[in-house]
Design a protein around this motif. Structure first.
Motif, PDB file in Angstrom:
ATOM      1  N   UNK A   4     -16.172   0.550   3.451  1.00  0.00           N
ATOM      2  CA  UNK A   4     -17.186   0.190   2.448  1.00  0.00           C
ATOM      3  C   UNK A   4     -17.610  -1.258   2.636  1.00  0.00           C
ATOM      4  N   UNK A   5     -16.672  -2.166   2.820  1.00  0.00           N
ATOM      5  CA  UNK A   5     -16.999  -3.588   2.959  1.00  0.00           C
ATOM      6  C   UNK A   5     -17.917  -3.847   4.144  1.00  0.00           C
ATOM      7  N   UNK A   6     -17.686  -3.123   5.248  1.00  0.00           N
ATOM      8  CA  UNK A   6     -18.488  -3.338   6.454  1.00  0.00           C
ATOM      9  C   UNK A   6     -19.937  -2.953   6.233  1.00  0.00           C
TER      10      UNK A   6
ATOM     11  N   UNK B 265     -13.268 -22.517   2.552  1.00  0.00           N
ATOM     12  CA  UNK B 265     -12.656 -22.647   3.878  1.00  0.00           C
ATOM     13  C   UNK B 265     -11.271 -22.018   3.795  1.00  0.00           C
ATOM     14  N   UNK B 266     -10.998 -21.074   4.674  1.00  0.00           N
ATOM     15  CA  UNK B 266      -9.750 -20.318   4.610  1.00  0.00           C
ATOM     16  C   UNK B 266      -9.196 -20.114   6.009  1.00  0.00           C
ATOM     17  N   UNK B 267      -7.881 -19.978   6.118  1.00  0.00           N
ATOM     18  CA  UNK B 267      -7.251 -19.775   7.426  1.00  0.00           C
ATOM     19  C   UNK B 267      -7.938 -18.638   8.175  1.00  0.00           C
ATOM     20  N   UNK B 268      -8.170 -18.880   9.461  1.00  0.00           N
ATOM     21  CA  UNK B 268      -8.858 -17.895  10.287  1.00  0.00           C
ATOM     22  C   UNK B 268      -7.893 -16.842  10.808  1.00  0.00           C
ATOM     23  N   UNK B 269      -8.258 -15.578  10.634  1.00  0.00           N
ATOM     24  CA  UNK B 269      -7.578 -14.469  11.300  1.00  0.00           C
ATOM     25  C   UNK B 269      -8.570 -13.319  11.398  1.00  0.00           C
ATOM     26  N   UNK B 270      -8.139 -12.205  11.944  1.00  0.00           N
ATOM     27  CA  UNK B 270      -9.059 -11.089  12.150  1.00  0.00           C
ATOM     28  C   UNK B 270      -9.635 -10.566  10.849  1.00  0.00           C
ATOM     29  N   UNK B 271      -8.900 -10.722   9.756  1.00  0.00           N
ATOM     30  CA  UNK B 271      -9.363 -10.195   8.479  1.00  0.00           C
ATOM     31  C   UNK B 271     -10.340 -11.151   7.807  1.00  0.00           C
ATOM     32  N   UNK B 272     -10.047 -12.444   7.802  1.00  0.00           N
ATOM     33  CA  UNK B 272     -10.907 -13.394   7.097  1.00  0.00           C
ATOM     34  C   UNK B 272     -12.226 -13.658   7.819  1.00  0.00           C
ATOM     35  N   UNK B 273     -12.327 -13.268   9.084  1.00  0.00           N
ATOM     36  CA  UNK B 273     -13.603 -13.451   9.792  1.00  0.00           C
ATOM     37  C   UNK B 273     -14.409 -12.155   9.876  1.00  0.00           C
ATOM     38  N   UNK B 274     -13.917 -11.084   9.280  1.00  0.00           N
ATOM     39  CA  UNK B 274     -14.614  -9.800   9.342  1.00  0.00           C
ATOM     40  C   UNK B 274     -15.934  -9.876   8.575  1.00  0.00           C
TER      41      UNK B 274
ATOM     42  N   UNK C  97     -11.780  -3.057   9.462  1.00  0.00           N
ATOM     43  CA  UNK C  97     -10.330  -2.943   9.371  1.00  0.00           C
ATOM     44  C   UNK C  97      -9.974  -1.767   8.458  1.00  0.00           C
ATOM     45  N   UNK C  98      -8.686  -1.501   8.347  1.00  0.00           N
ATOM     46  CA  UNK C  98      -8.193  -0.341   7.609  1.00  0.00           C
ATOM     47  C   UNK C  98      -8.695  -0.326   6.168  1.00  0.00           C
TER      48      UNK C  98
END
Length: 383
Positions: free
Chosen positions: A359-361, A52-61, A354-355
């Motif tokens: 590859x991750x996507x 469980x980690x703080x939610x932001x645009x990066x951690x929910x990608x 994201x930038x």
């Protein structure tokens, strides 16, 4: 690389209070100096199966990512999103195989797109080598391939480190080429220590040219330069000025900075900062006295760091992989780069990411695009 848009957004409130000059000084420092880590709160839940980690645009990608625990210096692989809480405070993601001896991360972690963490996770035949430079040695990871006559030089961006390029090494691995992942002068592991400020590729390319020379000395007949973010700037400069530029068969650029002037200006516009502010920042960085004050060995030349306003500047076959949703280096800049260099540049729109997280996507899509293009350009060169 430096997140110019986020930095400008945080500092934008300084303009009315301190005036444009004070703002420009602050922002110039942010562009060339390493910033603090952006840690997030984390907790292992679900019998150790989820984090469980703080939610932001990066951690929910979507995709697979990594978590770094600064308390232990270890990493943890995390997979797809399991759930997001109703109050939008945190996200839970699947835990992949953790590093040996690490049951769970600490309370504060660093979110990273690196999923391999160690060179052994990418390939068993690897070693660390020293690349000679004008100032000493620059450590590099060497991944031995079956084809010793073709080498790939993997070039990371600003204020990251070599390990961020393991994804790139993985993408190229099916081709059987030899891979070299060098460090350069603004990295902390070069010996003796060098620059504490980034020259945005303007001087760092010399170290990558040394890596090319190392490859040629060890059997490379053809070299592919693969640069991500500022690494794209470095690859472009190396292809133009390298003593071995006749061996450089192609460039692969991921979310590249092909115009620092336009990248900084675009970041300012998205943050609501007047264009005059971005312009003043760049004028300061071009002033010898101010550049010296920031620890730069020479002022920045933004004309030399621009491949958009000069038509047909690129002479080497070049593949650009870039997400259309990149908010740090806008996709539109790569589109303009391709338009300015239509004969040399192939532009591929990557899935939403994201930038430098193309590859991750989608690792399969990224790998297929890169390897297919490289095979074609090498076959064309042979023909």
């Amino acid at each position: 690389m430096l997140t110019t848009r986020r930095v400008l957004a945080l500092a934008g409130f300084l303009i009315p209070a301190a005036g444009l000059s004070g703002f420009a000084v602050v922002m110039a420092r942010k562009i060339v100096k390493r910033g603090p880590k952006d840690y997030r709160r984390a907790q292992v839940v679900g019998d150790g199966r989820r984090i469980r980690i703080d939610l932001d645009d990066y951690t929910k990608a979507p995709g697979n990512f990594g978590v770094y625990d600064p308390a232990t210096g270890k990493y943890l692989g995390v997979g797809e999103v399991v759930q997001i809480d109703e109050d939008q405070r945190y996200v839970e993601r699947q835990i992949m195989t953790p590093c040996p001896g690490v049951a769970s991360p600490g309370a504060m972690v660093d979110w990273t797109p690196d999923v391999f963490f160690e060179p052994s996770a990418v390939g068993p035949r690897h070693e660390e080598v020293d690349v000679p430079t004008a100032y000493g040695v620059a450590p590099a990871w060497l991944f031995e391939g079956k084809k010793a006559d073709v080498w790939v030089i993997h070039i990371h961006g600003s204020w990251t480190d070599r390990s961020i390029m393991f994804r790139d090494v993985h993408a190229f691995s099916s081709l059987g080429f030899t891979s070299l992942v060098p460090s350069f002068r603004s990295d902390p592991d070069v010996r003796p220590p060098q620059a504490e400020s980034s020259h945005l590729g303007q001087t760092e390319w010399h170290d990558v040219d040394n890596a090319v020379a190392y490859a040629v000395a060890h059997g490379a007949e053809r070299v592919i330069l693969s640069g991500w973010s500022m690494g794209g700037t470095i690859a472009l400069l190396t292809a133009e000025h390298s003593a071995h530029r006749d061996r450089i068969a192609g460039l692969v650029l991921v979310g590249p900075v092909t115009s620092w002037r336009k990248t900084i200006t675009a970041g300012a516009a998205k943050a609501g900062v007047p264009a005059v502010g971005a312009g003043f920042v760049m004028r300061l960085l071009q002033a010898p006295a101010f550049a010296k004050m920031l620890g730069l060995r020479e002022p920045l030349d933004f004309d030399n760091l621009d491949w958009i306003d000069v038509p047909n500047r690129v002479a080497v076959p070049t593949l650009v992989m870039h997400s259309t949703t990149d908010r740090e280096v806008p996709w539109e800049l790569s589109a303009a780069f391709q338009k300015a260099n239509p004969e040399a540049v192939t532009l591929v729109a990557s899935p939403e990411a994201h930038h430098t997280q193309e590859w991750n996507a989608s690792p399969a899509v990224f790998t297929n695009e890169v390897t297919g293009w490289v095979r074609r350009i090498l076959m064309t060169a042979e023909g």
